[in-house]
Write an enzyme that holds these catalytic residues in place. Sequence first.
Site, PDB file in Angstrom:
ATOM      1  N   GLU A  73       0.813  -1.222   0.000  1.00  0.00           N
ATOM      2  CA  GLU A  73       0.000   0.000   0.000  1.00  0.00           C
ATOM      3  C   GLU A  73       0.846   1.272   0.000  1.00  0.00           C
ATOM      4  O   GLU A  73       0.459   2.294  -0.589  1.00  0.00           O
ATOM      5  CB  GLU A  73      -0.953  -0.014   1.193  1.00  0.00           C
ATOM      6  CG  GLU A  73      -2.095  -1.015   1.070  1.00  0.00           C
ATOM      7  CD  GLU A  73      -1.703  -2.459   1.316  1.00  0.00           C
ATOM      8  OE1 GLU A  73      -2.491  -3.372   0.974  1.00  0.00           O
ATOM      9  OE2 GLU A  73      -0.578  -2.691   1.849  1.00  0.00           O
ATOM     10  N   HIS A  89     -11.733  -6.951   7.289  1.00  0.00           N
ATOM     11  CA  HIS A  89     -12.462  -6.574   6.072  1.00  0.00           C
ATOM     12  C   HIS A  89     -13.714  -5.762   6.387  1.00  0.00           C
ATOM     13  O   HIS A  89     -14.559  -5.588   5.517  1.00  0.00           O
ATOM     14  CB  HIS A  89     -12.863  -7.820   5.270  1.00  0.00           C
ATOM     15  CG  HIS A  89     -11.710  -8.638   4.812  1.00  0.00           C
ATOM     16  ND1 HIS A  89     -11.111  -9.590   5.612  1.00  0.00           N
ATOM     17  CD2 HIS A  89     -11.012  -8.640   3.645  1.00  0.00           C
ATOM     18  CE1 HIS A  89     -10.106 -10.150   4.954  1.00  0.00           C
ATOM     19  NE2 HIS A  89     -10.028  -9.593   3.750  1.00  0.00           N
TER      20      HIS A  89
END
Length: 733
Positions: free
Chosen positions: A463, A533
């Site tokens: 990321e 998530h």
Amino acid sequence: MAEKKTSSKVAERVGDRTAERVVAAGLTAAQLIEFYRLMYLSRRTDDREIMLKRQQKIFFQVSGAGHEALLVAAGLAMKPGYDWFFPYYRDRGLGLALGMTVEDQLLQAVGAATDPSSGGRQMPSHWTSERLNIVSPSSSTATQCLQAIGCAEAGRYYRQHPGSAKRPSDGVDYRAFKDVKFQPDEVTYVSIGEGSTSQGEFWESLNTASNSRLPVVYVIEDNGYAISTPVEANTPGGNISKLIANFPGFKFWEVDGTDAIASYKAMVEAVAYCRSGQGPAVVHGHVTRPYSHSLSDDERLYRSKEEIDADALRDPISRMQIWLLREGILDEQGINELERKVDEEVARATERALAAVLPTPDTILTHVYSEELKPTDARFATKAAVTADDTERTMLDLINATLHDEMRRDERVVVFGEDVADATRDKALREGKVKGKGGVFKVTAGLQKEFGNDRVWNSPLAEANITGRAIGMAVRGLKPVVEIQFFDYIWPAMHQMRNEMSVMRWRSNGQFSCPMVMRVPIGGYLTGGSIYHSQSGESIFTHTPGVRVVMPSNALDAAGLLRTAIRCDDPVLFLEHKRLYRETFGRSAYPGPEYMIPFGKAKVVREGKDLTVITYGAVVPRALQAAQRMAREQKVEVEVIDLRSLTPYDWEAIAESVKKTSKVIVAHEDMLSWGYGAEIAARIGDELFHDLDAPVRRVGAMDTFVAYQPLLEDVILPQPERLFAVMKELAEF
């Protein structure tokens, strides 16, 4: 200041013919004298800053002493205003060699309003110059490596798509404020200390530089210490060159960085290697650190006198001076004359810097955001197009359609992230043998197939790599629209977001900016999403100045806000609630390729007179369910406000509704404590206290993480039943 070329008197001293004689590494006597002058100028500027710090006339000092030979070599081997530079705080000699003046550098030390690097915002040695292509650095170590990668990628992109560099002739568009410049064989320079090679972002940058064979010259300035940590405790084996030697496509030079001739020879060869398109290069220079890490550090606490004395024997200033004398390029009188002039130059620059005007408080907020094009501008308020196709489509569909239209309109838009491409190995895709992926949620499906591999591609699973590269691209005028696959995995990018993306415009005093879009699926209500998530956490980013944060709750708003995000001139965190991607709630016909919604404009999704609910994201449909039940069962009309935009938010809409209903609930999916709603509740209490008939109530998730078991998730996250209960309590107050 003396001219960068050798002064006429120096030329007379060595003789005109002698001055033009090539002596070593392709350098003439005159160039070697200038080389030494720049090295000595760098050292004496350091010395002057040290004196000013001790006199309490400046507030911080970190020097480039011991690094001068390597850095001046780098500056002389490259082209200012042509190549691009991502330096770090030891690179004083580089800046001077590229064309900065001593006064430029001392103005930053003073923190002057006329400091050309930052207008008094950055501490000393964070040099910036739009004119010279020196991109604003931060104090964070190794973050600039990924930005340099993005910069080099942008240069390559413009060469392949030269038409994209043009400004648009009309429309509300960030491109109107971006002067794009690129060269066919430009090279990007990035430097770090040896200690910084422990940072993951350094290694992530090597991966991409190698894979893409980018024209990036890494200069590793190895002075043997990371503050007090010696090289053998920082780098396995004590030598970074040995660790990175097998990266494909790289060419490596390991040199004595205190030797000016060897350093220059290595830099010229490395730059030529990159400029020829063969790939990236590394110049690992072993330098010294004759002064402590900074004036806040005392190296005598951890280095012995014997070690310090041994380093002094390798001082690059002394070595270069002796070499000039031995080669007969300058005699003792010539050395003394040169050094006297440098000392006078530094003294004059110091006088001017100390007399410079200081910044005033009214400038503090200038350049936190774009001054030219604000996403709150009414020009972003456009109407939906009337089309024959009124098919209602999901939020996911409209985001995808908006991305397609914006990429057709603006060739500078590039899309990358984890799994966002249809297929990296695209032969089967082009032959129609596979359908293609287009993201784990299929939001970017079809983009690569239409726009090609150089505009849509899969990044490494990293990321920080995604975000840092996007910053470097956006600095050059591209519009990267990147995806972080799940909000739960955004944290490796936090360093780049908080210390780089958000502050680039402000810290450079408007010289550089990185308007980019980070698309991030967020939130729970998934059934089985679990801890990694299903999380929220938007308040962490709304607490960061310089970044716009928006979170649509329906398809139409998603299309309008995303288009504004892409066309505006600020970095935007675009939060897409995963549960809402395919929901029946909020479906809409596509509003056309020009539909936009200004940021900071809330929407009243249900009008009411008895109570106000302020919310956003996936809580909007849940608040509407509870409000409808209140009307049926309690005969209470609840007004529901969808903020849509979290930074900035629509205070006027909030105040108008609270004054009308006198009772208010602030609701969000993130956990209750220290959440986004706390700030709004506090402001209502502060500014609208006399309009209230009851305490401000908040509804949020429990102060924990989202669990896997649906029974637990339902209790952890705010549900319509909980919202109804709080509405009923407040209505009865």
